[in-house]
Structures are given as C-alpha cells and as structure tokens.
Design an enzyme around this catalytic site. Structure first.
Site, mmCIF file in Angstrom:
data_model
loop_
_atom_site.group_PDB
_atom_site.id
_atom_site.type_symbol
_atom_site.label_atom_id
_atom_site.label_comp_id
_atom_site.label_asym_id
_atom_site.label_seq_id
_atom_site.Cartn_x
_atom_site.Cartn_y
_atom_site.Cartn_z
ATOM 1 N N LYS A 112 0.837 -1.186 0.000
ATOM 2 C CA LYS A 112 0.000 0.000 0.000
ATOM 3 C C LYS A 112 0.886 1.254 0.000
ATOM 4 O O LYS A 112 2.049 1.120 0.338
ATOM 5 C CB LYS A 112 -0.938 -0.008 1.207
ATOM 6 C CG LYS A 112 -0.248 0.265 2.567
ATOM 7 C CD LYS A 112 -1.276 0.496 3.622
ATOM 8 C CE LYS A 112 -1.216 1.897 4.160
ATOM 9 N NZ LYS A 112 -0.256 2.126 5.238
ATOM 10 N N ASP A 148 -1.418 -6.210 2.425
ATOM 11 C CA ASP A 148 -1.833 -5.432 3.581
ATOM 12 C C ASP A 148 -1.188 -6.173 4.735
ATOM 13 O O ASP A 148 -1.591 -7.293 5.049
ATOM 14 C CB ASP A 148 -3.363 -5.437 3.716
ATOM 15 C CG ASP A 148 -3.814 -4.607 4.907
ATOM 16 O OD1 ASP A 148 -3.239 -4.788 5.998
ATOM 17 O OD2 ASP A 148 -4.734 -3.787 4.758
ATOM 18 N N HIS A 149 -0.182 -5.592 5.348
ATOM 19 C CA HIS A 149 0.612 -6.409 6.275
ATOM 20 C C HIS A 149 -0.213 -6.877 7.481
ATOM 21 O O HIS A 149 0.151 -7.828 8.149
ATOM 22 C CB HIS A 149 1.915 -5.702 6.680
ATOM 23 C CG HIS A 149 1.759 -4.657 7.742
ATOM 24 N ND1 HIS A 149 1.312 -3.392 7.474
ATOM 25 C CD2 HIS A 149 1.989 -4.682 9.071
ATOM 26 C CE1 HIS A 149 1.284 -2.695 8.599
ATOM 27 N NE2 HIS A 149 1.684 -3.458 9.586
ATOM 28 N N LYS A 176 -0.534 -10.824 9.982
ATOM 29 C CA LYS A 176 -0.375 -10.984 11.435
ATOM 30 C C LYS A 176 -1.040 -12.293 11.861
ATOM 31 O O LYS A 176 -2.195 -12.536 11.507
ATOM 32 C CB LYS A 176 -0.987 -9.799 12.178
ATOM 33 C CG LYS A 176 -0.223 -8.502 11.904
ATOM 34 C CD LYS A 176 -0.804 -7.344 12.689
ATOM 35 C CE LYS A 176 -0.147 -6.044 12.298
ATOM 36 N NZ LYS A 176 0.938 -5.617 13.150
ATOM 37 N N GLU A 213 -1.684 3.699 18.387
ATOM 38 C CA GLU A 213 -0.220 3.727 18.319
ATOM 39 C C GLU A 213 0.301 4.830 19.220
ATOM 40 O O GLU A 213 -0.392 5.824 19.446
ATOM 41 C CB GLU A 213 0.238 4.038 16.892
ATOM 42 C CG GLU A 213 -0.185 3.018 15.870
ATOM 43 C CD GLU A 213 0.477 3.313 14.537
ATOM 44 O OE1 GLU A 213 1.622 2.891 14.347
ATOM 45 O OE2 GLU A 213 -0.147 3.986 13.703
ATOM 46 N N HIS A 233 -6.185 -1.324 6.628
ATOM 47 C CA HIS A 233 -6.067 -2.250 7.761
ATOM 48 C C HIS A 233 -7.389 -2.429 8.526
ATOM 49 O O HIS A 233 -7.805 -3.543 8.818
ATOM 50 C CB HIS A 233 -5.000 -1.777 8.749
ATOM 51 C CG HIS A 233 -3.668 -1.509 8.121
ATOM 52 N ND1 HIS A 233 -3.148 -2.281 7.109
ATOM 53 C CD2 HIS A 233 -2.722 -0.554 8.366
ATOM 54 C CE1 HIS A 233 -1.953 -1.817 6.769
ATOM 55 N NE2 HIS A 233 -1.678 -0.765 7.507
HETATM 56 C C1 BG6 Z 1 1.298 1.194 8.326
HETATM 57 C C2 BG6 Z 1 1.037 2.667 8.439
HETATM 58 O O1 BG6 Z 1 0.573 0.644 7.267
HETATM 59 O O2 BG6 Z 1 0.905 0.557 9.541
HETATM 60 C C3 BG6 Z 1 1.778 3.247 9.614
HETATM 61 O O3 BG6 Z 1 1.439 3.309 7.248
HETATM 62 C C4 BG6 Z 1 1.445 2.502 10.874
HETATM 63 O O4 BG6 Z 1 1.469 4.627 9.775
HETATM 64 C C5 BG6 Z 1 1.619 0.999 10.677
HETATM 65 O O5 BG6 Z 1 2.309 2.950 11.897
HETATM 66 C C6 BG6 Z 1 1.113 0.229 11.868
HETATM 67 O O6 BG6 Z 1 1.452 -1.107 11.721
HETATM 68 P P1 BG6 Z 1 1.646 -2.054 12.985
HETATM 69 O O7 BG6 Z 1 1.977 -3.382 12.390
HETATM 70 O O8 BG6 Z 1 2.738 -1.463 13.814
HETATM 71 O O9 BG6 Z 1 0.333 -2.033 13.719
#
Ligand code: BG6
Length: 486
Positions: free
Chosen positions: A151, A180-181, A185, A219, A243
């Site tokens: 993304k 979409d990482h 998870k 976060e 996400h």
């Molecule tokens: C990313 C965003 O896709 O996801 C970031 O661009 C964000 O802004 C991050 O900090 C959060 O990922 P995770 O895995 O730390 O929850």
C-alpha cells in the site's frame, strides 16, 4: 515449491532492510524456500553483488533475532542467493538488460522462467514499473509471473481505479498480490479459525448474541519521518481504508463453503457490499476525526502534530479516527461495529473486542451484584492472545461476582512475523491473505464521502492530548448507543 527468480525493486530501501531480508532469512532457516532461487536486488545505487550481499548481511545483524544464533556458514549460504543490478525504473533499456541477466541465471540454474516482481518502491512508480515489465518482455515468460505490491493503493477511489487499470495492462488479476501487512499478522489469520473452527463461538457469532464489536488500532508513535506522506494521507487513508476495513471484513465474514482464497475473498467482499454507505451529511454523526496536541507519553513530553517537523502549522490532517459502521444483512443487522485508530495515543494496541448481549443482569441485580457483559478479546499486537471474560464468584472476596479472564497467549518469540507469512504465501502462489482489487475498490467507495467531508471541512477536527485514547467525542459515539470502549 517452484524454483523462481525473485526480483526486488527498491532493494536498497528501508522495508527491504527491516522486513524483507530478515523474513526471507527465516524462511531459509525453516527450509521454506525453493531449492533453486535467485534474488535480484534493484536500486538506483551503483552497487556490486558483493556490496549488496554485505548490505543484506548488515540488515540481518540489525533486524533478525535468529541470525544471532546461527553459524556463520548458514548466513553465507543464504547470501549466495543475492545479486544486484543498478536500475533506473523509467529507462526501458535497463529492463531489457535485466531480462538478459535473469535469463542467464535461469539457464545457469536450469530453472523455469517463474518470476516474482516485488515492488518495494514509492507508489508513483507502481504503474511505470509494471508497464515496463510488460514492454521489455520480462513479463512474457514461459513460467508464471507475480507482482507483489505494498500500500498505498491509490489516494482515493478514482486514482485507485486508474492504477488498477494500468496494472491490469501488464498483469492478470490473479497475478497481482496486494499486501496489507495486517493480513500477515498471525492473530488476524487466526480470526477465521476462531469463528469457524469452534462450534461454541460459531453458535454465538451473529446479531442474536453479539451486542457490538470494537476494533482498536492505537499507536504511541507520531508521524515519524513520514511527514510528507502522512500529512496528505491522514489516519483515514493510512489505516482505515486498508487495515481497519480488512479487520472488519475478517470479523464479520460468514463461513465460506471451503477455505480457499476465492471463497474467503467472496465472503469478505460480501461484507463490504452490505456495509451501509455513509452520506456526505451523516458522516459527522458516525465519525469522529481528531488531531493530537502536545502531551506526554511514557513520561516524555511530545509536541503537537502541527509542531512536528515537516507539518504545516495550519494542517487540518486527521491523526485519529473513530467511526460507527453498520453491516445491513441478516447476520449483523442492528450490531454496531466501532473502529478507532490514532497516532500518539496512550498505548500501542491492536485488538478486536466482541461484546455479547447481556440478558441475565436482572437476576443478579436483585442481589445487588454487577454482571458485566461477556467479552471475547482478540489481541493482535503487540501481544498475541485470545481472552474470554466470564463472570464468576470470587471466594476470596465474599463470593461476589467478578469478571474473570481466561486467556490463551502465544509465546512471542515463536510467533512468525507478518512479512514472513506473506512472503511464503507469495512464493507459493497462495493469495488467501492478499487483498483483491474488488476489496480495495469497495473500501475506497466507503471512504470516499469521508474524504469529501474532510475536504469541505464539514466535520469538526477534535483535539486530543498526546498520550490519551483520543478525543472525548470518540467516547460519546459509543455512549449514544449505551456502550463504552473496552
Ligand atoms: C502502516 C502505516 O501501514 O501501519 C503506519 O502506514 C502505521 O502509519 C503501521 O504505523 C502500523 O502497523 P503495525 O503493524 O505497527 O500495527
């Protein structure tokens, strides 16, 4: 697993260093890589294979825990997969030379012409690279080809549609793997098993027994070094469009006929098709936008968003979003889904809380006992756990009824990283946990009126102190319905 050539655009960049090389290394240690493999790193810098291999080695030292406990020869063996080519992504000649190099390696290793192109580059190059892959002949191999991209996929509905149309000139839909990482998870991948492999939960998984669902991705970090990108994107594009809507889809999807990529995606899309669209004039009733002001996190004072380096003092960008969503179908009608996400909040936590209807409280009210609702809490990060909250008498407190939590949690150090799982699937051609274009398009469709409301400044921008759980208005959103955030 098929032998292949892994072509990595943006090989000298941050993502490659932090995530891609360490994840590939874990796959290598776990023997989850093909026997014959060439990894060709591409970047603007004039590096040799040796310099690149040194760079990969350094990245393992900094970002791979497992590399600390293996013999040096294992690392050497791993580095042998890596080669490097300088490449200007806009220069077609460079792609033709790359094709010759790839063919040379394919012949040397006598491997089929299977090619995986991973674009770890700025989004403005996605279409440029895809089209050059096609024009140069790199994409017309006798084996398979896959395009893996990160993304952001577009900036709004229109730009996403345009990008998709360009990519589709070079790749078929099933050759495109959108990352979409969050889908990598482990606890997100576990959602399907929780809902469909447990008859007990399955029986409860609908509006008959669930009162509301809450999804939080908070976060503690601020904009970090990404002011240019983030000030244009905001929490709505950065987290919600991708996400958070993915988490909504996976929580709300109905049982697929079988656990195939197509069936699961069909169910996910069904959720988006039933997601009630927001009209421009009711965005404000269902959505809270916020921006952090100065505050304190873990004892350290942090500046307000508009005082961050690179952010305009007049910026009206959203660093926090909370919203109420409705899925108008027979399973979820009447159950609000609440989502919230923000930067510089009190804690780093991604979790899904399922609150069950509380129909027995009158019985215990007579005895002046409180019976909080049963909750199923799925902790996605930073810890992975599933927690069920029941009510039970506490013999140590005059046998009063108190909530108890039954927890299952995984041992953090054994849990694979999101990128490791996703890379393995991409190498294997399993697209279950990649995002399909239709999901991207419907997500943007849902988000579009929100973007317009923000542009017209039709919505209050609430301030919240850094180090809190967001503006008060986000609490009120649930209070209006008689609920509170868990
Ligand atoms: C990313 C965003 O896709 O996801 C970031 O661009 C964000 O802004 C991050 O900090 C959060 O990922 P995770 O895995 O730390 O929850």
């Amino acid at each position: 697993m098929d032998s292949l050539t892994f072509v990595l655009f943006g090989a000298t960049g941050d993502l490659a260093k932090r995530k891609i090389f360490p994840s590939l290394f874990n796959l290598f240690l776990d023997k989850k890589m093909p026997d014959s493999l060439t990894i060709i790193g591409l970047g603007r810098r004039e590096w040799s294979d040796e310099v690149f291999q040194k760079h990969v080695e350094k990245s393992l030292q900094s970002f791979s825990e497992r590399s600390k406990n293996v013999d040096a020869y294992k690392i050497k063996e791993f580095l042998r997969f890596f080669h490097y080519r300088p490449l200007d992504v806009t220069d077609q000649e460079n792609y033709k030379q790359l094709l010759n190099v790839i063919q040379k390696y394919e012949q040397e290793l006598s491997i089929p012409e299977n090619r995986l192109f991973y674009l770890s580059v700025a989004p403005e190059f996605f279409d440029v690279i895809a089209l050059n892959i096609k024009k140069s002949g790199l994409g017309s191999s006798k084996g398979w080809k896959r395009l893996v991209i990160e993304k952001p996929f577009g900036h709004d509905l229109k730009s996403a549609q345009e990008l998709n149309a360009k990519l589709r000139e070079a790749f078929e839909e099933d050759e495109i793997y959108l990352i979409d990482h969050y889908l990598g998870k482990p606890m997100v991948q576990n959602l399907e098993a929780l809902a469909f492999a447990n008859p007990m939960l399955q029986a409860l998984w609908s509006n008959k027994h669930i009162s509301n669902i809450q999804i939080t991705a908070s976060e503690t970090v601020g904009v970090e070094e990404r002011a240019d990108y983030y000030d244009q994107a905001g929490a709505i594009r950065d987290m919600v469009q991708n996400h958070l809507l993915q988490l909504v889809m996976l929580t709300a999807m109905q049982q697929p006929e079988k656990l195939s990529a197509d069936e699961i995606r069909r169910q996910k899309i069904r959720v988006l098709e039933h997601l009630r669209p927001l009209q421009l004039d009711d965005v404000g009733k269902n959505l809270v936008r916020g921006q952090y002001s100065l505050g304190e996190i873990n004892g350290e004072s942090v500046p307000s968003y508009t005082a961050e380096p690179g952010i305009k003092p007049s910026s009206m960008n959203d660093t926090f979003i909370a919203a109420r969503l409705w899925i108008d179908d027979a399973f979820w009608g009447g159950v609000p889904f609440y989502i919230r996400t923000g930067k510089r909040m009190k804690e780093k936590s991604t979790r899904i809380v399922i609150e069950f209807k509380n129909t027995i409280s009158d019985l215990y009210k007579e005895k002046n006992e409180k019976t909080p609702p049963n909750l199923l809490i799925i902790e996605i990060s930073p810890n992975e756990s599933v927690l069920l909250q029941f009510n039970s008498k506490n013999p140590l407190n005059n046998s009063k009824i108190e909530p108890i939590k039954v927890t299952f949690s995984a041992n953090k150090k054994d849990v694979p990283e999101a990128y490791e799982l996703l890379l393995f699937d991409a190498l294997n051609g399993d697209s279950t946990f990649f995002v399909q274009w239709k999901e991207v398009e419907l997500s943007w469709k849902w988000v579009q009126p929100i973007l317009e409301a923000f542009e017209q400044n039709a919505l209050l921008l609430h301030g919240y102190s850094a180090g809190t759980m967001g503006p008060r208005a986000a609490e009120q959103l649930l209070e209006e319905d008689g609920f509170n955030w868990w």
